[in-house]
Design a protein around this motif. Structure first.
Motif, PDB file in Angstrom:
ATOM      1  N   GLY A 298      -9.436 123.438   7.625  1.00 16.11           N
ATOM      2  CA  GLY A 298      -8.701 123.744   6.412  1.00 16.11           C
ATOM      3  C   GLY A 298      -7.213 123.534   6.574  1.00 16.11           C
ATOM      4  N   ASP A 299      -6.689 123.815   7.774  1.00  9.93           N
ATOM      5  CA  ASP A 299      -5.257 123.642   8.025  1.00  9.93           C
ATOM      6  C   ASP A 299      -4.853 122.170   7.905  1.00  9.93           C
ATOM      7  OD1 ASP A 299      -4.888 126.345   8.476  1.00  9.93           O
ATOM      8  OD2 ASP A 299      -5.207 126.185  10.636  1.00  9.93           O
ATOM      9  N   VAL A 300      -5.717 121.296   8.404  1.00  7.78           N
ATOM     10  CA  VAL A 300      -5.412 119.867   8.330  1.00  7.78           C
ATOM     11  C   VAL A 300      -5.459 119.388   6.888  1.00  7.78           C
ATOM     12  CG1 VAL A 300      -6.235 117.572   8.953  1.00  7.78           C
ATOM     13  CG2 VAL A 300      -6.167 119.380  10.677  1.00  7.78           C
ATOM     14  N   VAL A 301      -6.437 119.868   6.140  1.00  9.49           N
ATOM     15  CA  VAL A 301      -6.535 119.501   4.730  1.00  9.49           C
ATOM     16  C   VAL A 301      -5.294 119.960   3.976  1.00  9.49           C
ATOM     17  CG1 VAL A 301      -7.808 119.891   2.593  1.00  9.49           C
ATOM     18  CG2 VAL A 301      -9.050 119.498   4.726  1.00  9.49           C
ATOM     19  N   SER A 302      -4.860 121.185   4.223  1.00 11.41           N
ATOM     20  CA  SER A 302      -3.663 121.712   3.564  1.00 11.41           C
ATOM     21  C   SER A 302      -2.430 120.902   3.938  1.00 11.41           C
ATOM     22  CB  SER A 302      -3.463 123.186   3.944  1.00 11.41           C
ATOM     23  OG  SER A 302      -4.536 123.975   3.481  1.00 11.41           O
ATOM     24  N   ALA A 303      -2.328 120.526   5.209  1.00  9.40           N
ATOM     25  CA  ALA A 303      -1.182 119.731   5.658  1.00  9.40           C
ATOM     26  C   ALA A 303      -1.158 118.379   4.963  1.00  9.40           C
ATOM     27  CB  ALA A 303      -1.243 119.543   7.166  1.00  9.40           C
ATOM     28  N   MET A 304      -2.330 117.775   4.843  1.00 10.76           N
ATOM     29  CA  MET A 304      -2.440 116.483   4.181  1.00 10.76           C
ATOM     30  C   MET A 304      -2.021 116.592   2.719  1.00 10.76           C
ATOM     31  SD  MET A 304      -5.923 114.324   3.696  1.00 10.76           S
ATOM     32  CE  MET A 304      -6.558 115.660   2.661  1.00 10.76           C
ATOM     33  N   LYS A 305      -2.510 117.627   2.035  1.00 14.72           N
ATOM     34  CA  LYS A 305      -2.192 117.799   0.619  1.00 14.72           C
ATOM     35  C   LYS A 305      -0.731 118.160   0.404  1.00 14.72           C
ATOM     36  CE  LYS A 305      -6.852 119.012  -0.920  1.00 14.72           C
ATOM     37  NZ  LYS A 305      -7.711 119.998  -1.589  1.00 14.72           N
ATOM     38  N   SER A 306      -0.087 118.657   1.454  1.00 14.19           N
ATOM     39  CA  SER A 306       1.331 119.007   1.362  1.00 14.19           C
ATOM     40  C   SER A 306       2.235 117.825   1.678  1.00 14.19           C
ATOM     41  CB  SER A 306       1.647 120.154   2.332  1.00 14.19           C
ATOM     42  OG  SER A 306       0.907 121.314   1.998  1.00 14.19           O
TER      43      SER A 306
ATOM     44  N   LEU B 188     -13.159 109.021   4.265  1.00  9.56           N
ATOM     45  CA  LEU B 188     -13.207 110.465   4.068  1.00  9.56           C
ATOM     46  C   LEU B 188     -11.847 111.011   3.643  1.00  9.56           C
ATOM     47  CD1 LEU B 188     -15.107 112.940   4.355  1.00  9.56           C
ATOM     48  CD2 LEU B 188     -14.331 113.148   6.711  1.00  9.56           C
ATOM     49  N   TYR B 189     -10.800 110.475   4.231  1.00  9.77           N
ATOM     50  CA  TYR B 189      -9.443 110.957   3.937  1.00  9.77           C
ATOM     51  C   TYR B 189      -8.705 109.989   3.014  1.00  9.77           C
ATOM     52  CZ  TYR B 189     -10.326 114.481   7.438  1.00  9.77           C
ATOM     53  OH  TYR B 189     -10.863 115.544   8.120  1.00  9.77           O
ATOM     54  N   ASN B 190      -9.422 109.432   2.066  1.00  8.55           N
ATOM     55  CA  ASN B 190      -8.863 108.516   1.081  1.00  8.55           C
ATOM     56  C   ASN B 190      -8.796 109.238  -0.260  1.00  8.55           C
ATOM     57  OD1 ASN B 190      -8.490 106.523  -0.914  1.00  8.55           O
ATOM     58  ND2 ASN B 190      -9.531 104.968   0.313  1.00  8.55           N
TER      59      ASN B 190
END
Length: 480
Positions: A148-156, A182-184
């Motif tokens: 979740g931390d990586v997802v939040s960092a990406m969205k930020s 996946l991260y597109n």
């Protein structure tokens, strides 16, 4: 310092005009040119070898539109993770060729690159966030795991948009883990993986217990190969194995032991189901799909009928002890458990490993990829990010002359007792997999929210009815 064998290999390799595998900066396209300067000077002894090494392949020299070899200006690039160790001396021809190629790209394009363990597993997401926020002089590619931390960092906005870097061509086979898909998001790519995906969840089996039950352990591999290794066949074998061997009314040879969520996940993916999908760029709750619910209900019954009953004071991971000690015949688990230093590597009983059986909605076995990904911090400017990606791309390219060599298998041969487990089972897992979007809904906890609420009175359908509004709210929030 190069070893003598690597120096000889470098001096021997011919650099010739070949089709470029990497695209250049900006709108300019790369040109490949013959180059002798890119090969280190050699002694007479080393030059003699040049006429005998053509079978190992040829290197490509990449140049810009003006014919200049790309120059990274002496950059030191670090692929930082939590597990890298010092490189070992090569032990076979492939490793010699790999080391030679990697030294050649660094000398040719004027950079250095290495993998380095810098922080612990638990600190990695926070380290990425802190660095991408504050910046630094280093040249990092961060190795990260889904969280979740990586997802939040990406969205930020902390991860660099790799789709803007034209030195990366995702049509190449080495991107088969599909991390870039996946991260597109809206055409922007925030993570990559230029190496093969990891084999994940399959089924360990104890050969002694199967033999005692009158089942030839090698038949498991045969069923996998002829396509008859299905849910129905698995259940048939479980029923044959489980027994009260001393007729005292208590089962003493259990069919299976496992971690519940691991079994549920494997069942869902093996039937073509999923928890969260993505349609038209939006996350979609998929738990209610027929394929998913059919798999969950089947797995619940499997546990009810064939799972080993653990001692009341057992730890949460007793299933590892149970399988290792030969208390249960089958264990649904990740492949890495057989690696050196992992639980099953030194177990006394002989064991094998096959794919999780396929469900009625599937025509082949599948592996759900859940791989570490590689991100470049968004704090870097375009020139720096391009150069780092260029170097990473070269570093992860197939080694010339060994394009079809599966180097990843070597560590697994050290752990599994059967070559079939690697060449048949793990090979399938690496080449045939799907991706899942569940990790992009950080608040969604399948264990706490769903699986661990199941009981004789609470069916999967009833549990889903209770939690569905909450999960849908999480997904709606994520889609914002």
């Amino acid at each position: 310092m190069k070893s003598k064998s690597v120096k000889k290999f470098l001096a021997a390799v011919l650099t010739t005009v070949m089709a470029a595998s990497v695209v250049g900066c900006g709108d300019s396209k790369p040109v490949t040119t013959p180059s002798t300067d890119a090969v280190p000077s050699s002694t007479t002894e080393e030059s003699t070898a040049a006429t005998t090494v053509d079978e190992v392949g040829q290197y490509t020299v990449l140049t810009d539109a003006d014919g200049n070899v790309y120059d990274l200006g002496g950059m030191e690039i670090i692929i930082r993770d939590w597990f890298a160790t010092d490189p070992a001396e090569p032990t076979n021809d492939y490793e010699e060729a790999r080391d030679a190629y990697r030294e050649w790209i660094q000398e040719t394009y004027n950079f250095t690159i290495k993998e380095q363990a810098i922080s612990s597993w638990s600190d990695v997401p926070g380290d990425f966030v802190n660095y991408a926020t504050a910046g630094g002089e280093e040249n990092y590619v961060f190795t990260l795991y889904p969280s979740g931390d990586v997802v939040s960092a990406m969205k930020s906005g902390l991860a660099y948009d790799l789709s803007t870097l034209d030195c990366l061509d995702y049509s190449e086979a080495k991107w088969g883990s599909k991390v870039h898909d996946l991260y597109n998001f809206d055409g922007k790519i925030y993570a990559m993986r230029g190496i093969e995906p990891e084999p994940r969840c399959g089924v360990f089996f104890n050969k002694r217990l199967l033999t005692e039950a009158g089942i030839n352990p090698e038949d498991i591999y045969a069923w996998q190969e002829d396509g008859s290794w299905t849910w129905e066949k698995f259940e048939e074998v479980l029923k044959s194995v489980q027994d009260d061997t001393d007729n005292d009314g208590i089962i003493d040879r259990y069919a299976m032991c496992e971690q519940d969520v691991v079994l549920y996940d494997a069942a869902v993916y093996s039937n073509g189901g999923e928890y969260v999908g993505k349609e038209d760029g939006k996350y979609v709750l998929k738990v209610e799909n027929d394929e998913t619910m059919e798999a969950i209900n089947w797995a619940v019954n499997l546990r009810k009928n064939y799972e080993m009953k653990y001692p009341e004071d057992a730890s949460w991971d007793y299933f590892i002890t149970a399988f290792k000690n030969g208390e249960a015949a089958f264990n649904v688990a990740q492949a890495y458990n057989a690696n050196p230093g992992q639980p099953y590597n030194d177990m006394e009983d002989d064991f094998g490993y096959v794919c999780f059986p396929k469900g009625p909605n599937m025509t082949d076995y599948t592996n759900c990829y859940s791989d570490n990904m590689y991100m470049i911090p968004a704090c870097y400017d375009a020139d720096k990010a391009w150069k780092i990606a260029f170097a990473y791309n070269l570093y992860t390219d197939p080694i010339p002359g060994y394009e079809d060599y599966a180097a990843w298998k070597s560590q697994y041969y050290k752990g599994f007792r059967d070559t079939e487990a690697v060449d048949l089972t793990l090979q399938r897992m690496v080449t045939n997999g799907s991706i899942t979007f569940q990790s992009f809904i950080p608040a969604m906890n399948l264990g706490n929210d769903f699986y661990w609420t199941l009981s004789d009175d609470i069916t999967p359908a009833k549990a889903l009815e209770t939690i569905k509004p909450t999960w849908q709210a999480y997904i709606d929030e994520a889609n914002k």
